[in-house]
Design a protein around this motif. Structure first.
Motif, mmCIF file in Angstrom:
data_model
loop_
_atom_site.group_PDB
_atom_site.id
_atom_site.type_symbol
_atom_site.label_atom_id
_atom_site.label_comp_id
_atom_site.label_asym_id
_atom_site.label_seq_id
_atom_site.Cartn_x
_atom_site.Cartn_y
_atom_site.Cartn_z
ATOM 1 N N ARG A 1 0.808 -1.221 0.000
ATOM 2 C CA ARG A 1 0.000 0.000 0.000
ATOM 3 C C ARG A 1 0.840 1.269 0.000
ATOM 4 O O ARG A 1 0.320 2.362 -0.236
ATOM 5 C CB ARG A 1 -0.928 0.004 1.215
ATOM 6 N N TYR A 2 2.112 1.146 0.304
ATOM 7 C CA TYR A 2 2.965 2.329 0.427
ATOM 8 C C TYR A 2 4.068 2.269 -0.624
ATOM 9 O O TYR A 2 4.838 1.309 -0.670
ATOM 10 C CB TYR A 2 3.566 2.394 1.834
ATOM 11 N N ARG A 3 4.143 3.317 -1.426
ATOM 12 C CA ARG A 3 5.103 3.312 -2.538
ATOM 13 C C ARG A 3 6.211 4.334 -2.345
ATOM 14 O O ARG A 3 7.189 4.336 -3.087
ATOM 15 C CB ARG A 3 4.391 3.584 -3.868
ATOM 16 N N SER A 4 6.078 5.230 -1.368
ATOM 17 C CA SER A 4 7.113 6.224 -1.107
ATOM 18 C C SER A 4 6.977 6.696 0.332
ATOM 19 O O SER A 4 5.944 6.485 0.978
ATOM 20 C CB SER A 4 6.991 7.421 -2.054
ATOM 21 N N ALA A 5 8.023 7.362 0.827
ATOM 22 C CA ALA A 5 7.970 7.907 2.186
ATOM 23 C C ALA A 5 6.882 8.964 2.307
ATOM 24 O O ALA A 5 6.351 9.206 3.404
ATOM 25 C CB ALA A 5 9.333 8.488 2.569
ATOM 26 N N ASP A 6 6.526 9.583 1.183
ATOM 27 C CA ASP A 6 5.470 10.593 1.201
ATOM 28 C C ASP A 6 4.092 9.976 1.449
ATOM 29 O O ASP A 6 3.114 10.698 1.682
ATOM 30 C CB ASP A 6 5.446 11.360 -0.120
ATOM 31 N N SER A 7 4.013 8.640 1.402
ATOM 32 C CA SER A 7 2.750 7.964 1.687
ATOM 33 C C SER A 7 2.376 8.069 3.159
ATOM 34 O O SER A 7 1.222 7.866 3.522
ATOM 35 C CB SER A 7 2.842 6.476 1.312
ATOM 36 N N ASP B 1 4.599 10.224 11.375
ATOM 37 C CA ASP B 1 4.670 8.769 11.247
ATOM 38 C C ASP B 1 6.125 8.337 11.406
ATOM 39 O O ASP B 1 7.019 8.844 10.727
ATOM 40 C CB ASP B 1 4.151 8.357 9.862
ATOM 41 N N VAL B 2 6.379 7.380 12.321
ATOM 42 C CA VAL B 2 7.752 6.974 12.619
ATOM 43 C C VAL B 2 8.463 6.364 11.415
ATOM 44 O O VAL B 2 9.699 6.376 11.339
ATOM 45 C CB VAL B 2 7.789 5.975 13.793
ATOM 46 N N ARG B 3 7.710 5.860 10.464
ATOM 47 C CA ARG B 3 8.336 5.228 9.305
ATOM 48 C C ARG B 3 9.112 6.213 8.445
ATOM 49 O O ARG B 3 10.019 5.811 7.702
ATOM 50 C CB ARG B 3 7.265 4.503 8.481
ATOM 51 N N ARG B 4 8.787 7.483 8.538
ATOM 52 C CA ARG B 4 9.512 8.492 7.765
ATOM 53 C C ARG B 4 10.998 8.543 8.137
ATOM 54 O O ARG B 4 11.822 8.982 7.329
ATOM 55 C CB ARG B 4 8.892 9.868 7.989
ATOM 56 N N PHE C 1 12.839 2.846 4.718
ATOM 57 C CA PHE C 1 11.985 3.706 3.908
ATOM 58 C C PHE C 1 12.759 4.882 3.314
ATOM 59 O O PHE C 1 12.173 5.753 2.676
ATOM 60 C CB PHE C 1 10.816 4.225 4.755
ATOM 61 N N ALA C 2 14.065 4.890 3.524
ATOM 62 C CA ALA C 2 14.909 5.966 3.002
ATOM 63 C C ALA C 2 15.142 5.776 1.510
ATOM 64 O O ALA C 2 15.070 4.668 0.974
ATOM 65 C CB ALA C 2 16.242 5.996 3.745
ATOM 66 N N GLU C 3 15.454 6.894 0.850
ATOM 67 C CA GLU C 3 15.729 6.847 -0.588
ATOM 68 C C GLU C 3 16.862 5.862 -0.858
ATOM 69 O O GLU C 3 17.854 5.810 -0.144
ATOM 70 C CB GLU C 3 16.113 8.237 -1.082
ATOM 71 N N GLY C 4 16.727 5.067 -1.892
ATOM 72 C CA GLY C 4 17.709 4.027 -2.198
ATOM 73 C C GLY C 4 17.235 2.699 -1.646
ATOM 74 O O GLY C 4 16.954 1.768 -2.417
ATOM 75 N N ASN C 5 17.129 2.597 -0.343
ATOM 76 C CA ASN C 5 16.612 1.373 0.264
ATOM 77 C C ASN C 5 15.167 1.132 -0.156
ATOM 78 O O ASN C 5 14.761 -0.006 -0.406
ATOM 79 C CB ASN C 5 16.686 1.453 1.790
ATOM 80 N N LEU C 6 14.386 2.183 -0.212
ATOM 81 C CA LEU C 6 12.971 2.041 -0.536
ATOM 82 C C LEU C 6 12.771 1.390 -1.899
ATOM 83 O O LEU C 6 11.931 0.498 -2.059
ATOM 84 C CB LEU C 6 12.286 3.404 -0.493
ATOM 85 N N GLN D 1 16.634 -10.034 -0.211
ATOM 86 C CA GLN D 1 16.957 -8.810 -0.938
ATOM 87 C C GLN D 1 16.616 -7.534 -0.164
ATOM 88 O O GLN D 1 16.807 -6.426 -0.669
ATOM 89 C CB GLN D 1 16.194 -8.800 -2.275
ATOM 90 N N VAL D 2 16.114 -7.673 1.057
ATOM 91 C CA VAL D 2 15.700 -6.499 1.845
ATOM 92 C C VAL D 2 16.891 -5.594 2.130
ATOM 93 O O VAL D 2 17.978 -6.055 2.490
ATOM 94 C CB VAL D 2 15.037 -6.942 3.158
ATOM 95 N N ALA D 3 16.696 -4.281 1.976
ATOM 96 C CA ALA D 3 17.768 -3.299 2.165
ATOM 97 C C ALA D 3 17.464 -2.384 3.346
ATOM 98 O O ALA D 3 16.340 -1.914 3.517
ATOM 99 C CB ALA D 3 17.928 -2.455 0.896
ATOM 100 N N GLY D 4 18.488 -2.120 4.154
ATOM 101 C CA GLY D 4 18.363 -1.168 5.256
ATOM 102 C C GLY D 4 18.093 -1.832 6.589
ATOM 103 O O GLY D 4 17.493 -2.905 6.661
ATOM 104 N N ALA D 5 18.544 -1.193 7.666
ATOM 105 C CA ALA D 5 18.287 -1.675 9.022
ATOM 106 C C ALA D 5 16.843 -1.374 9.413
ATOM 107 O O ALA D 5 16.210 -0.471 8.876
ATOM 108 C CB ALA D 5 19.238 -1.000 10.002
ATOM 109 N N ARG D 6 16.323 -2.107 10.380
ATOM 110 C CA ARG D 6 14.929 -1.907 10.757
ATOM 111 C C ARG D 6 14.729 -0.688 11.644
ATOM 112 O O ARG D 6 13.620 -0.157 11.738
ATOM 113 C CB ARG D 6 14.359 -3.147 11.434
#
Length: 326
Positions: A213-219, A224-227, A232-237, A310-315
């Motif tokens: 349901r979420y395609r960008s951090a702007d979603s 929202d803590v996910r920002r 959810f950062a650029e590149g990892n997203l 293939q998941v990118a980035g720390a949680r």
């Protein structure tokens, strides 16, 4: 929908899927109490018996909300709550596991929830300054007094779990576990199974991201803590959206949603696993519960495991990571 099956967390019997209530008060933008109460009550109507909250969520608001929702229906519910974040939303984070705080936090939670006992009481994060034996000993005293029925830990290491269980039986270990967070599988899950401790995965849908349901951090709404989370950062997203694409393709072939597929993967981790997906909305609740009937083949699991790799980035950010695997 057929009646929800049950699973065991130690000797505590609960529905095979619980309801995480955190997002109703904390972390994901503005809340709607009436909507959330209706969702909790719908969950009870459908046979969900375990509700998960914490004194930290909304600085106590979430426990009050859960208390309001279960009023008059206490005998239908396994109430699970947590303590340990002593300063709520203040900075810097303070974790307390000393005996005095254990007792005070429990009394405060009982009052906010409006109940006479807590069914499952978790240490939310391990206090590095207090021996786990002291914390669990104080928690066990709450059991002796009838204020708590079962004990749990959250985000604890395998070694800490062993030490805690030697003081008093631990019924459940709550940690993040999903297709994109699998670090518990190396040491924590084997120790829990050796000791007969149930597993309660939070964020089994990858903070909602694995639903597609979420395609960008702007979603995400402001606040929202996910920002601020690395995945959810650029590149990892972009890389993680590719993972979601794999889920969506396989889900479509089964006539289900990506979220149901991701949740079914967690449900298939074992009969001692009770995920607690969170939502404020009844339609999402019902979609999540439908994942209980999804069957996965060996080939499906291979595809999903390949996507997870293939998941990118720390949680979490670096500071938050210091409070996990304690």
């Amino acid at each position: 929908m057929t009646r929800i099956p049950t699973r065991q967390l130690g000797d505590l019997v609960v529905s095979a899927q619980g309801l995480g209530c955190m997002g109703m008060s904390h972390g994901y933008g503005a809340s709607d109490d009436d909507q959330s109460v209706a969702t909790v009550r719908r969950a009870l109507d459908l046979g969900v018996t375990m509700l998960d909250t914490a004194d930290f969520y909304g600085s106590g608001h979430n426990e009050e909300l859960v208390g309001r929702a279960i009023a008059g229906r206490r005998d239908e519910v396994v109430v699970a709550t947590k303590f340990g974040f002593a300063n709520r939303l203040g900075e810097p984070t303070v974790i307390r596991g000393d005996a005095f705080h254990v007792r005070r936090a429990c009394e405060d939670s009982l009052r906010r929830l409006g109940v006479e006992h807590i069914d499952l009481y978790y240490l939310h994060r391990v206090d590095p300054a207090v021996p786990i034996e002291e914390t669990v000993s104080a928690m066990s005293e709450l059991v002796r007094l009838g204020k708590v029925r079962h004990l749990g830990l959250s985000e604890a290491s395998a070694a800490t779990i062993r030490r805690a269980h030697a003081v008093h039986p631990i019924s459940a270990l709550q940690s993040e576990w999903s297709l994109w967070t699998r670090d518990v599988e190396a040491e924590v899950v084997p120790v829990c199974r050796e000791l007969g401790i149930g597993l309660v995965p939070f964020s089994p849908l990858g903070r909602g991201f694995l639903t597609g349901r979420y395609r960008s951090a702007d979603s995400f709404a402001l606040g929202d803590v996910r920002r601020s989370q690395p995945r959810f950062a650029e590149g990892n997203l972009a890389r993680n959206l590719a993972v979601v694409g794999v889920l969506e393709e396989l889900a479509a072939s089964k006539g289900i949603t990506a979220g149901q597929l991701a949740l079914a993967w967690v449900q298939h981790r074992g009969a001692d696993v009770v995920p607690i997906p969170g939502t404020r909305r009844q339609r999402n609740l019902e979609e999540n519960l439908a994942a209980l009937t999804v069957e996965l083949s060996a080939d499906d699991l291979v595809v999903l495991d390949g996507a997870a790799a293939q998941v990118a980035g720390a949680r979490y950010d670096e500071t938050s990571l210091t409070f996990v695997n304690g």
